[in-house]
Structure formats: C-alpha cells, structure tokens
Design a protein around this motif. Structure first.
Motif, PDB file in Angstrom:
ATOM      1  N   ARG A   9       0.946  -1.184  -0.086  1.00 30.23           N
ATOM      2  CA  ARG A   9       0.126  -0.092  -0.067  1.00 30.23           C
ATOM      3  C   ARG A   9       0.853   1.123  -0.074  1.00 30.23           C
ATOM      4  NH1 ARG A   9      -2.842   0.301   5.220  1.00 30.23           N
ATOM      5  NH2 ARG A   9      -1.141  -0.937   5.963  1.00 30.23           N
ATOM      6  N   PRO A  10       0.425   2.541  -0.258  1.00 31.66           N
ATOM      7  CA  PRO A  10       1.264   3.461  -0.188  1.00 31.66           C
ATOM      8  C   PRO A  10       1.925   3.856   1.093  1.00 31.66           C
ATOM      9  CG  PRO A  10      -1.072   4.102  -1.220  1.00 31.66           C
ATOM     10  CD  PRO A  10      -1.101   2.572  -0.792  1.00 31.66           C
ATOM     11  N   ALA A  11       3.174   4.305   0.891  1.00 28.85           N
ATOM     12  CA  ALA A  11       4.011   4.197   2.043  1.00 28.85           C
ATOM     13  C   ALA A  11       3.356   4.963   3.409  1.00 28.85           C
ATOM     14  CB  ALA A  11       5.245   5.046   1.640  1.00 28.85           C
ATOM     15  N   VAL A  36      15.964  -2.944  -4.108  1.00 25.17           N
ATOM     16  CA  VAL A  36      15.086  -3.893  -3.085  1.00 25.17           C
ATOM     17  C   VAL A  36      13.940  -2.772  -2.882  1.00 25.17           C
ATOM     18  CG1 VAL A  36      16.114  -2.851  -0.908  1.00 25.17           C
ATOM     19  CG2 VAL A  36      14.649  -4.961  -0.921  1.00 25.17           C
ATOM     20  N   MET A  37      14.030  -1.451  -2.892  1.00 20.32           N
ATOM     21  CA  MET A  37      13.203  -0.573  -2.728  1.00 20.32           C
ATOM     22  C   MET A  37      11.965  -0.658  -3.750  1.00 20.32           C
ATOM     23  SD  MET A  37      14.813   2.936  -1.462  1.00 20.32           S
ATOM     24  CE  MET A  37      13.474   3.795  -1.193  1.00 20.32           C
ATOM     25  N   PHE A  38      12.198  -0.931  -4.989  1.00 23.15           N
ATOM     26  CA  PHE A  38      11.336  -1.133  -5.978  1.00 23.15           C
ATOM     27  C   PHE A  38      10.542  -2.339  -6.047  1.00 23.15           C
ATOM     28  CE2 PHE A  38      14.346   2.016  -7.246  1.00 23.15           C
ATOM     29  CZ  PHE A  38      13.809   2.926  -7.872  1.00 23.15           C
ATOM     30  N   GLY A  39      10.562  -3.150  -5.090  1.00 21.10           N
ATOM     31  CA  GLY A  39       9.718  -4.496  -4.696  1.00 21.10           C
ATOM     32  C   GLY A  39      10.139  -5.736  -4.866  1.00 21.10           C
ATOM     33  N   GLY A  81       7.150  -5.828   1.384  1.00 25.05           N
ATOM     34  CA  GLY A  81       7.101  -6.731   2.580  1.00 25.05           C
ATOM     35  C   GLY A  81       8.797  -7.208   2.616  1.00 25.05           C
ATOM     36  N   ARG A  82       9.696  -6.664   2.144  1.00 22.64           N
ATOM     37  CA  ARG A  82      11.143  -6.731   2.562  1.00 22.64           C
ATOM     38  C   ARG A  82      11.699  -5.890   3.173  1.00 22.64           C
ATOM     39  NH1 ARG A  82       8.557 -10.075  -0.601  1.00 22.64           N
ATOM     40  NH2 ARG A  82       9.536 -11.546  -2.110  1.00 22.64           N
ATOM     41  N   VAL A  96       9.905  -2.113   2.795  1.00 20.62           N
ATOM     42  CA  VAL A  96       9.601  -1.871   1.450  1.00 20.62           C
ATOM     43  C   VAL A  96       8.106  -1.825   1.272  1.00 20.62           C
ATOM     44  CG1 VAL A  96       9.855  -2.321  -1.072  1.00 20.62           C
ATOM     45  CG2 VAL A  96      11.789  -2.408   0.638  1.00 20.62           C
ATOM     46  N   THR A  97       7.491  -0.819   0.672  1.00 25.73           N
ATOM     47  CA  THR A  97       6.030  -0.556   0.662  1.00 25.73           C
ATOM     48  C   THR A  97       5.603  -0.528  -0.853  1.00 25.73           C
ATOM     49  OG1 THR A  97       6.031   1.725   0.890  1.00 25.73           O
ATOM     50  CG2 THR A  97       5.925   0.573   2.921  1.00 25.73           C
ATOM     51  N   ASP A  98       4.415  -0.402  -1.098  1.00 21.04           N
ATOM     52  CA  ASP A  98       3.613   0.113  -2.247  1.00 21.04           C
ATOM     53  C   ASP A  98       3.812  -1.060  -3.307  1.00 21.04           C
ATOM     54  OD1 ASP A  98       2.577   1.845  -4.336  1.00 21.04           O
ATOM     55  OD2 ASP A  98       3.123   3.568  -3.024  1.00 21.04           O
ATOM     56  N   SER A  99       3.541  -0.543  -4.634  1.00 23.54           N
ATOM     57  CA  SER A  99       3.424  -1.657  -5.652  1.00 23.54           C
ATOM     58  C   SER A  99       5.001  -1.590  -6.318  1.00 23.54           C
ATOM     59  CB  SER A  99       2.490  -1.073  -6.797  1.00 23.54           C
ATOM     60  OG  SER A  99       1.132  -0.716  -6.486  1.00 23.54           O
ATOM     61  N   GLU A 100       5.028  -2.826  -6.831  1.00 27.77           N
ATOM     62  CA  GLU A 100       6.428  -3.023  -7.448  1.00 27.77           C
ATOM     63  C   GLU A 100       6.717  -1.831  -8.633  1.00 27.77           C
ATOM     64  OE1 GLU A 100       8.083  -6.883  -8.402  1.00 27.77           O
ATOM     65  OE2 GLU A 100       6.285  -8.040  -7.583  1.00 27.77           O
ATOM     66  N   GLY A 101       7.812  -1.452  -8.351  1.00 27.85           N
ATOM     67  CA  GLY A 101       8.153  -0.363  -9.673  1.00 27.85           C
ATOM     68  C   GLY A 101       8.204   1.200  -8.954  1.00 27.85           C
ATOM     69  N   VAL A 102       7.558   1.234  -7.717  1.00 27.92           N
ATOM     70  CA  VAL A 102       7.332   2.433  -7.128  1.00 27.92           C
ATOM     71  C   VAL A 102       8.637   3.264  -6.358  1.00 27.92           C
ATOM     72  CG1 VAL A 102       6.164   3.829  -5.287  1.00 27.92           C
ATOM     73  CG2 VAL A 102       4.962   2.269  -6.835  1.00 27.92           C
ATOM     74  N   GLY A 103       9.399   2.169  -5.674  1.00 28.00           N
ATOM     75  CA  GLY A 103      10.526   2.713  -4.883  1.00 28.00           C
ATOM     76  C   GLY A 103      10.374   3.267  -3.525  1.00 28.00           C
TER      77      GLY A 103
END
Length: 194
Positions: free
Chosen positions: A11-13, A64-67, A70-71, A87-94
């Motif tokens: 979800r959003p940070a 790792v921040m880009f998904g 849950g890491r 790490v949050t949000d959708s893959e690719g968001v950072g």
C-alpha cells in the motif's frame, strides 16, 4: 500469533507508516529473540520524493526498494549506523518506511536506548545481512500490536533530509504522542521568549 501478511505492506508508504505505529518488530537471531513496539516512523514515497533514496533511480543499493513489498531495506549512514526500512507500495514505485524508534518489549532492558534508527538496529541486532529479507520470515517479522488511535499520533517533518528542499518539510514523520522512546522528542508546549 501470525506475522503481518506481505499484503499489509503493498500500500502507499504513508498508509503503511501510520499502520506500523504500535506493531511489534521481532528479530530472532544471534542475540536471541528481541521485540520492540514501533513508536516512530518516516515515510518515503518513491522516485518523485526528493528525500527518498529511490529518487536517484534504480541502483544496486535501491533495487530492493522497487519491490516487491514486504522486504527489509537496510543501509548504513555515516558508514557506521544501520537503518531498517520496510519496502511498501506496488512494484516499481521505490517506496519504503524508515523505522526510527521502538519501545522495548521483550529481550531488551527497559533502560536500553532504542530511540533513533541506528540505536534500534544495534540493540535489536539488525544489520546489512537482513537486507532484502522477507518480513514474514522466522528471523525477522512484524506482529500486530495494539492499534494506536488517531488522537495518539503526531506528525511532523522528517529528520536529516534538509537537502530535499520542500520535500524536507512534508509531515511524513509519524510518532506516538507522549512516547518516551521517540528519537527526537517534540514538546507540544509553547516556547518561552526571553
């Protein structure tokens, strides 16, 4: 009790940051089981957020921040203090949320200082070996805690990101009001002028 599911982090940070307050960070490693209740966090929203590491793009450090969410994202500041992020949000968001402070719950002396990202990592035994680790693993996970009502949450600017211009003033730091374990206690009392 089961760890928070990885979907909790997807979800959003800012949403994740708010919901992390009051959860339990569990590290089970060479120092034994250590548990801290999260009392202070900072949200970093992604590449457009100039205070966020991912604003420099995809690098070996920020990968790792880009998904996926849950890491753990671990890094060193000043070459010596570890920082733990989720790490949050959708893959690719950072995007990620920095955990700034915890309150000792288990395996920690009540007097141990856990205010500040470097101190909490040192006391809990978190280091670069935890980078990219899933946050539902046996050795590193978060458990639901007692929810914190909105009236018990304070918001303010993030700490140490002055280089980010207007982004530094955004109220993306959240903490539990009246916690004695917050990294930089903010008094609500008005300042007296001499």
């Amino acid at each position: 009790m089961s760890p928070l599911p990885l979907t909790f982090y997807a979800r959003p940070a800012l949403e994740v940051a708010r919901d992390l307050l009051g959860t339990l960070l569990v590290v089970d490693g060479v120092k034994g089981r250590r548990v801290g209740r999260i009392v202070e966090v900072e949200a970093y929203l992604g590449e457009h957020d100039l205070a966020c590491h991912s604003s420099k793009g995809l690098t070996p450090r920020t990968e790792v921040m880009f998904g996926p969410a849950g890491r753990a994202y671990m890094y060193l500041i000043y070459g010596m203090h570890h920082c733990f992020n989720v790490v949050t949000d959708s893959e690719g968001v950072g995007a990620a949320v920095l955990v700034r402070a915890v309150e000792p719950v288990e395996g920690l002396s009540p007097g141990e200082r856990t205010d500040g990202p470097g101190r909490l990592c040192r006391v809990l035994g978190l280091n670069l070996n935890h980078n990219k680790q899933r946050l539902d693993s046996d050795g590193l996970h978060l458990l639901p805690g007692t929810p914190v009502p909105d009236a018990g949450v304070e918001r303010g600017p993030r700490i140490g990101v002055e280089y980010a211009g207007a982004w530094a003033a955004e109220p993306f730091r959240l903490w539990i009001r009246d916690s004695g374990h917050v990294s930089r206690f903010v008094s609500r009392a008005p300042r007296r002028r001499p």
